[in-house]
Write an enzyme that holds these catalytic residues in place. Structure first.
Site, mmCIF file in Angstrom:
data_model
loop_
_atom_site.group_PDB
_atom_site.id
_atom_site.type_symbol
_atom_site.label_atom_id
_atom_site.label_comp_id
_atom_site.label_asym_id
_atom_site.label_seq_id
_atom_site.Cartn_x
_atom_site.Cartn_y
_atom_site.Cartn_z
ATOM 1 N N HIS A 12 37.133 44.774 46.194
ATOM 2 C CA HIS A 12 35.867 44.066 45.991
ATOM 3 C C HIS A 12 34.697 44.821 46.642
ATOM 4 O O HIS A 12 34.882 45.669 47.520
ATOM 5 C CB HIS A 12 35.953 42.646 46.551
ATOM 6 C CG HIS A 12 36.167 42.602 48.040
ATOM 7 N ND1 HIS A 12 35.147 42.720 48.956
ATOM 8 C CD2 HIS A 12 37.313 42.457 48.773
ATOM 9 C CE1 HIS A 12 35.631 42.644 50.178
ATOM 10 N NE2 HIS A 12 36.952 42.488 50.097
ATOM 11 N N GLU A 105 43.532 37.573 49.321
ATOM 12 C CA GLU A 105 43.548 38.302 50.603
ATOM 13 C C GLU A 105 44.607 37.710 51.539
ATOM 14 O O GLU A 105 45.026 36.545 51.383
ATOM 15 C CB GLU A 105 42.161 38.220 51.264
ATOM 16 C CG GLU A 105 42.026 38.857 52.640
ATOM 17 C CD GLU A 105 42.231 40.364 52.636
ATOM 18 O OE1 GLU A 105 43.377 40.788 52.367
ATOM 19 O OE2 GLU A 105 41.266 41.094 52.915
#
Length: 448
Positions: A12, A105
């Site tokens: 990201h 995550e």
């Protein structure tokens, strides 16, 4: 269609949590959004992806459900499907996007504690091992590995579908990218812990080998061990030696016992007028001591002389004032007369044998009768016939007994510096006065 020709993993873009870790204390990790720089990075990643694709490629996106990964996917699709600067061969409706929770995550345990506690936790993880260390109330990299293992199996099964895309794009996180590669390529735990994190919007490309169908990693992964070798191979730049301006150029020996320090000798102005090593003040004291033995004898003889040889009556001393004349106690009006300067200590004066006046004291304390308003006309008439003498000369004469005094001095007596009678010889007096005059001239204005 079979296996995709490319599998691309993208981390990201920059998020607010990357700029300020304290934000995780108040904002849940899955709600952290991109920064302005992060949106720019995401759109640039879309342009880069467009350059890697063929016009006939089809796309499938698998993204983590976290906000920063979904916003990164939106930025990539925006530039990828844009018709600027030229029409895009990848219309938005032809691209499939799948939200995959198994790509999320690593869980760091809800709201994070303070920065100091988090720093302690990172140090503890480094000592324990990145792969097996479990975050309190969270998970370890080994836990994330289990999730990615399930996703890889699902992805591998989807390769058999006829409508599967030619290019698969996985928008995920840094640790999950390394865990995915570890599972796919069977990395060891030690190698996983040696891997460094990938950068924001960095592409990790896996290209299929058409001969055997295996995927070849196109990137050279960065490791901590290689970084240490690079740093060790780079010679340290020599620190420039600062030039030494002070100190002793040939070595300091000021602390040596053989060093003799010269004591600076202070020279007084009065020392310039010494002939025999004795200062003028000391010469005066010696002269006073030489005549001290004779002063007592002469004082007895002079006390027997009632009157001055010049026919004047001695002035009364300060300690024993003269008796007052009853006739002069009052004037015709019955009022007491004012005391004149002759009768007061301030108005007293010194006279020489030649009736030379010296520093007549006035009523304001100044010399030479400054400010004197005495009504003694006889005194003023007497002073008019007296020759003047410089104050410095008169002071020197007075200090050596050259003048007599109206206040109790006997016949032929001369006042010294202490007010005593002087019996100095004529020759000695002349020699001493010359030295004193030379000394006084060296200090302009010091006695006036």
């Amino acid at each position: 269609m079979g296996k995709p020709r490319l599998i691309i993993l993208i981390r990201h873009a920059q998020s607010e949590g990357n700029k300020n870790r304290d934000i995780h204390q108040t904002v849940p990790d899955h709600r952290v959004k991109l920064t302005t720089e992060g949106w720019k990075q995401a759109e640039e990643a879309g342009t880069k992806l467009r350059s890697l694709l063929r016009p006939d490629d089809t796309l499938h996106f698998f993204t983590s459900p976290y906000r920063r990964t979904r916003e990164t996917t939106e930025g990539i699709l925006k530039s990828l499907t844009s018709d600027s600067p030229s029409p895009s061969p990848f219309p938005r409706h032809t691209i499939k996007v799948y939200e995959e929770p198994r790509l999320r995550e690593q869980d760091f345990g809800n709201f994070q504690p303070c920065s100091a506690e988090m720093e302690r936790m990172w140090q503890e993880r480094a000592d324990y091992g990145h792969f097996f260390y479990r975050i309190p109330n969270g998970e370890s990299a080994a836990d994330a590995y289990d999730r990615v293992s399930g996703f890889n199996e699902s992805l591998w099964r989807s390769f058999g579908e006829d409508d599967f895309a030619s290019v698969s794009v996985l928008v995920t996180h840094g640790l999950m990218t390394r865990v995915f590669l570890m599972k796919w390529y069977h990395f060891s735990v030690e190698y996983f812990e040696d891997l460094r994190n990938v950068n924001h919007c960095e592409f990790v490309v896996m290209r299929k080998n058409p001969d055997n169908g295996k995927y070849i990693l196109q990137n050279q992964l960065r490791t901590w061990s290689e970084l240490k070798k690079e740093r060790a191979s780079i010679p340290e730049s020599p620190i420039p030696v600062r030039k030494k301006w002070g100190g002793c150029p040939d070595g300091c020996d000021h602390s040596s016992d053989n060093l003799v320090r010269r004591q600076a000798r202070r020279q007084n102005t009065a020392d310039l007028f010494m002939e025999d090593g004795t200062s003028p003040v000391q010469q005066i004291e010696q002269a006073l001591n030489r005549r001290s033995s004779k002063s007592s004898k002469k004082s007895q003889v002079e006390d027997e002389q009632p009157d001055d040889p010049r026919g004047r009556v001695h002035s009364p001393s300060f300690n024993n004032p003269a008796p007052t004349n009853p006739a002069s106690e009052s004037n015709t009006n019955g009022m007491k007369p004012k005391p004149t300067t002759r009768n007061s200590p301030r108005g007293s004066r010194l006279k020489s044998p030649n009736r030379i006046e010296f520093l007549q004291a006035g009523r304001d304390g100044g010399g030479s009768r400054s400010g004197d308003a005495s009504s003694d006309e006889e005194e003023h008439t007497e002073n008019e016939n007296k020759p003047s003498i410089p104050p410095r000369r008169s002071m020197a004469l007075a200090l050596n007994g050259a003048f007599d005094d109206d206040r109790g001095m006997k016949s032929g007596a001369r006042a010294d510096a202490l007010g005593d009678q002087s019996d100095i010889d004529e020759e000695e007096e002349g020699d001493l006065l010359e030295r004193l005059e030379a000394h006084n001239k060296s200090f302009e204005g010091s006695v006036c």
